[in-house]
Design an enzyme around this catalytic site. Sequence first.
Site, PDB file in Angstrom:
ATOM      1  CD  GLN A  71      -2.993  -0.692  -0.116  1.00 15.98           C
ATOM      2  OE1 GLN A  71      -3.226   0.458  -0.454  1.00 15.98           O
ATOM      3  NE2 GLN A  71      -3.495  -1.744  -0.772  1.00 15.98           N
ATOM      4  CB  SER A  72       4.219   1.903  -1.378  1.00 19.98           C
ATOM      5  OG  SER A  72       5.023   3.016  -1.675  1.00 19.98           O
ATOM      6  CG  ASN A  73       0.652   6.709   0.784  1.00 17.38           C
ATOM      7  OD1 ASN A  73      -0.463   6.395   0.399  1.00 17.38           O
ATOM      8  ND2 ASN A  73       0.961   6.773   2.069  1.00 17.38           N
ATOM      9  CB  ALA A  75       4.430   2.236  -5.005  1.00 17.26           C
TER      10      ALA A  75
END
Length: 294
Positions: A71-73, A75
Amino acid sequence: MITPVSLGTWPTPVEAAPRLAARLGLAELWFKRDDLTGLGGGGNKIRKLEYTCAQAIAAGATTVITSGAPQSNHARLTAAASARLGLACVLVLAGPPAEERRGNLLLDGLAGAEVIWGGDRPLAEVVAAEAQRRSAWVIPFGGTSSVSVQGYVTCGRELRAQVPDIDGTDVVVALGSGGTMAGLVRELGAARVVGVDVGALPDPRATVAGLLDGEVEPDALRIDGSQVGAAYRTLTDGARAALETTAREAGVFLDPTYTGRAMAGLLAGSFPRGDKVVFLHSGGLPGLFGHPEL
């Protein structure tokens, strides 16, 4: 000197939150709305990507590759920035393939990013192999580098123009990969900036000091380590309470990993009553929809 590309909408606004300030016992509380940076759902990574993407373009790269949690912002926003600039984007994400595409992971796909799952392998190892195979430009974890911290020097300058008596005001920010805090410290000084550690780094103090090239001693940095909890990707009770309190007192939505922990530090009484505080909202709202435990 790298000339940044244009990706965001600047300056981001500053908004007073008097009801939440009263709840926290603060004289004044302001939100610096870096969740409203414009591109790809917004967030603090846009300021950094203006520099890291400029480096990629200057090097003649046609593909960028970066890494992060599912859930990387960072990325998500790397995927959005790549789409705007016409670059191919490869995301190396931790762990096995997700069973469902939700939250940031859904947006990664919509923006056209290719996702590679790291499984049990170290992400750095997978990134290095993929970058060599594709001749790709590597954007580091969190978009943080000695170059990209300039994005938050610029943010500090915005705050000087927007907040009365900024030199007498504490600026609170989630401390993930360290670049946001480092840039603010460079512009506003170590005495003014408080980083709330989210548990993403083994030694956040050394990382932030390293990004400042020796300008500030590690011990001079104000870092609150009380909100890490069991692990970086774990939703803490403090963050959950912070999400609810901020939404109900200010109508502002936080994310469970970064801004939720940072606000939890304020709720825990990290600052004396009567203080003036700017809370840097670094974004992450799409990540809420990737956490079914909420």
